[in-house]
Scaffold this motif. Structure first.
Motif, short mmCIF file in Angstrom:
data_model
loop_
_atom_site.label_atom_id
_atom_site.label_comp_id
_atom_site.label_asym_id
_atom_site.label_seq_id
_atom_site.Cartn_x
_atom_site.Cartn_y
_atom_site.Cartn_z
N SER A 67 0.84 -1.19 0.00
CA SER A 67 0.00 0.00 0.00
C SER A 67 0.88 1.25 0.00
CB SER A 67 -0.89 0.01 1.25
OG SER A 67 -0.10 0.23 2.40
N TYR A 68 0.29 2.38 -0.29
CA TYR A 68 1.02 3.65 -0.28
C TYR A 68 1.63 3.90 1.10
CZ TYR A 68 1.88 8.67 -0.72
OH TYR A 68 2.47 9.92 -0.74
N LEU A 69 0.86 3.72 2.13
CA LEU A 69 1.34 3.97 3.48
C LEU A 69 2.48 3.02 3.85
CD1 LEU A 69 0.95 5.77 5.91
CD2 LEU A 69 -0.82 4.21 6.72
N ASN A 70 2.33 1.76 3.49
CA ASN A 70 3.40 0.79 3.76
C ASN A 70 4.67 1.18 3.00
OD1 ASN A 70 4.86 -1.54 4.37
ND2 ASN A 70 3.02 -2.79 4.32
N ALA A 71 4.51 1.69 1.79
CA ALA A 71 5.66 2.12 1.00
C ALA A 71 6.36 3.32 1.65
CB ALA A 71 5.24 2.45 -0.42
N ILE A 72 5.60 4.19 2.30
CA ILE A 72 6.21 5.31 3.02
C ILE A 72 7.10 4.80 4.14
CG2 ILE A 72 5.76 7.29 4.53
CD1 ILE A 72 3.24 7.82 2.86
N PHE A 73 6.62 3.82 4.88
CA PHE A 73 7.42 3.25 5.97
C PHE A 73 8.66 2.55 5.41
CE2 PHE A 73 3.59 4.04 8.37
CZ PHE A 73 4.06 4.34 9.64
N SER A 74 8.51 1.90 4.28
CA SER A 74 9.66 1.26 3.63
C SER A 74 10.66 2.30 3.14
CB SER A 74 9.20 0.38 2.46
OG SER A 74 8.41 -0.69 2.94
N MET A 75 10.15 3.40 2.60
CA MET A 75 11.01 4.49 2.16
C MET A 75 11.81 5.04 3.34
SD MET A 75 12.06 6.44 -0.36
CE MET A 75 10.87 6.46 -1.69
N ASP A 76 11.18 5.14 4.49
CA ASP A 76 11.88 5.60 5.68
C ASP A 76 13.07 4.68 5.99
OD1 ASP A 76 12.16 7.21 8.20
OD2 ASP A 76 11.63 5.29 9.11
N LEU A 77 12.85 3.38 5.88
CA LEU A 77 13.96 2.44 6.11
C LEU A 77 15.08 2.63 5.10
CD1 LEU A 77 12.05 -0.86 6.96
CD2 LEU A 77 13.45 0.52 8.49
N LEU A 78 14.73 2.87 3.85
CA LEU A 78 15.75 3.14 2.82
C LEU A 78 16.55 4.39 3.15
CD1 LEU A 78 14.20 2.53 -0.71
CD2 LEU A 78 16.07 1.31 0.35
N MET A 79 15.85 5.42 3.58
CA MET A 79 16.52 6.68 3.87
C MET A 79 17.44 6.56 5.09
SD MET A 79 13.35 9.25 3.00
CE MET A 79 14.25 10.80 3.12
N LYS A 80 17.04 5.75 6.04
CA LYS A 80 17.86 5.57 7.25
C LYS A 80 18.95 4.53 7.06
CE LYS A 80 14.34 7.15 10.42
NZ LYS A 80 13.23 6.77 11.28
N ASN A 81 18.82 3.71 6.03
CA ASN A 81 19.79 2.65 5.75
C ASN A 81 20.14 2.68 4.26
OD1 ASN A 81 19.66 1.02 8.44
ND2 ASN A 81 17.54 1.37 7.86
N GLU A 83 22.59 2.00 2.60
CA GLU A 83 23.37 0.86 2.08
C GLU A 83 22.48 -0.20 1.43
OE1 GLU A 83 22.34 -0.06 6.38
OE2 GLU A 83 23.09 1.71 5.33
N ILE A 84 21.20 -0.19 1.77
CA ILE A 84 20.24 -1.11 1.16
C ILE A 84 20.13 -0.85 -0.34
CG2 ILE A 84 17.79 -1.78 1.05
CD1 ILE A 84 17.64 -1.20 4.06
N LEU A 85 20.30 0.40 -0.75
CA LEU A 85 20.14 0.76 -2.16
C LEU A 85 21.03 -0.04 -3.10
CD1 LEU A 85 19.79 4.61 -1.78
CD2 LEU A 85 18.04 3.03 -2.57
N GLN A 86 22.21 -0.43 -2.64
CA GLN A 86 23.12 -1.16 -3.52
C GLN A 86 22.60 -2.54 -3.89
OE1 GLN A 86 26.97 -1.88 -1.71
NE2 GLN A 86 26.04 -1.85 0.33
N PHE A 87 21.72 -3.09 -3.08
CA PHE A 87 21.15 -4.40 -3.42
C PHE A 87 19.63 -4.38 -3.37
CE2 PHE A 87 22.39 -4.44 1.04
CZ PHE A 87 21.27 -4.91 1.70
N TYR A 88 19.05 -3.17 -3.56
CA TYR A 88 17.60 -3.01 -3.49
C TYR A 88 16.86 -3.91 -4.48
CZ TYR A 88 12.98 -1.01 -3.76
OH TYR A 88 11.61 -0.85 -3.77
N ASP A 89 17.42 -4.12 -5.66
CA ASP A 89 16.72 -4.93 -6.66
C ASP A 89 16.56 -6.38 -6.21
OD1 ASP A 89 19.55 -5.15 -6.94
OD2 ASP A 89 19.33 -5.92 -8.98
N LYS A 90 17.38 -6.84 -5.26
CA LYS A 90 17.27 -8.21 -4.75
C LYS A 90 16.66 -8.25 -3.35
CE LYS A 90 21.23 -9.75 -7.38
NZ LYS A 90 22.17 -8.68 -7.71
N PHE A 91 16.39 -7.10 -2.80
CA PHE A 91 15.92 -6.96 -1.42
C PHE A 91 14.40 -6.89 -1.39
CE2 PHE A 91 14.74 -4.31 2.20
CZ PHE A 91 15.48 -4.87 3.22
N THR A 92 13.80 -7.51 -0.39
CA THR A 92 12.35 -7.43 -0.20
C THR A 92 12.07 -7.05 1.24
OG1 THR A 92 12.00 -9.16 -1.83
CG2 THR A 92 10.19 -8.72 -0.35
N PHE A 93 11.42 -5.92 1.45
CA PHE A 93 11.13 -5.46 2.80
C PHE A 93 10.31 -6.48 3.58
CE2 PHE A 93 11.97 -1.33 0.82
CZ PHE A 93 12.85 -0.82 1.75
#
Length: 103
Positions: A67-81, A83-93
């Motif tokens: 959902s949009y709201l769930n994606a916002i919380f996931s975006m927060d994790l990306l912004m705080k971490n 380093e996840i971006l380097q393997f985001y294509d293989k990563f699943t929250f």
């Protein structure tokens, strides 16, 4: 919106218990200003597609089937971490992180 109403919306939107929604609500206080605005906008019926280093809320929604709201919380994790971006294509929250645990 008041706290209880917001918690109810989080619980319904993210299909989680009120206890987990309470924890998610408390996490909003540590969000960046942009994500806080996204949450407030969502609660007022507005959805904007914010992005961080090439990953947008819409991208997260599509990739995670979230959902949009769930994606916002996931975006927060990306912004705080970032380093996840380097393997985001293989990563699943949903699989690789416990939803509701922002550490």
């Amino acid at each position: 919106m008041d706290k209880e109403k917001t918690i109810d919306i989080i619980a319904k939107d993210m299909s989680i218990s009120k206890e987990d929604a309470q924890r998610m609500y408390e996490n909003i206080g540590s969000f960046s200003d942009i994500l806080k605005k996204a949450v407030v906008g969502y609660l007022n019926g507005e959805r904007k597609n914010y992005s961080y280093k090439g990953v947008s809320i819409k991208d997260i929604m599509e990739k995670e089937n979230a959902s949009y709201l769930n994606a916002i919380f996931s975006m927060d994790l990306l912004m705080k971490n970032p380093e996840i971006l380097q393997f985001y294509d293989k990563f699943t929250f949903k699989k690789d992180r416990v939803i509701g645990k922002n550490d």
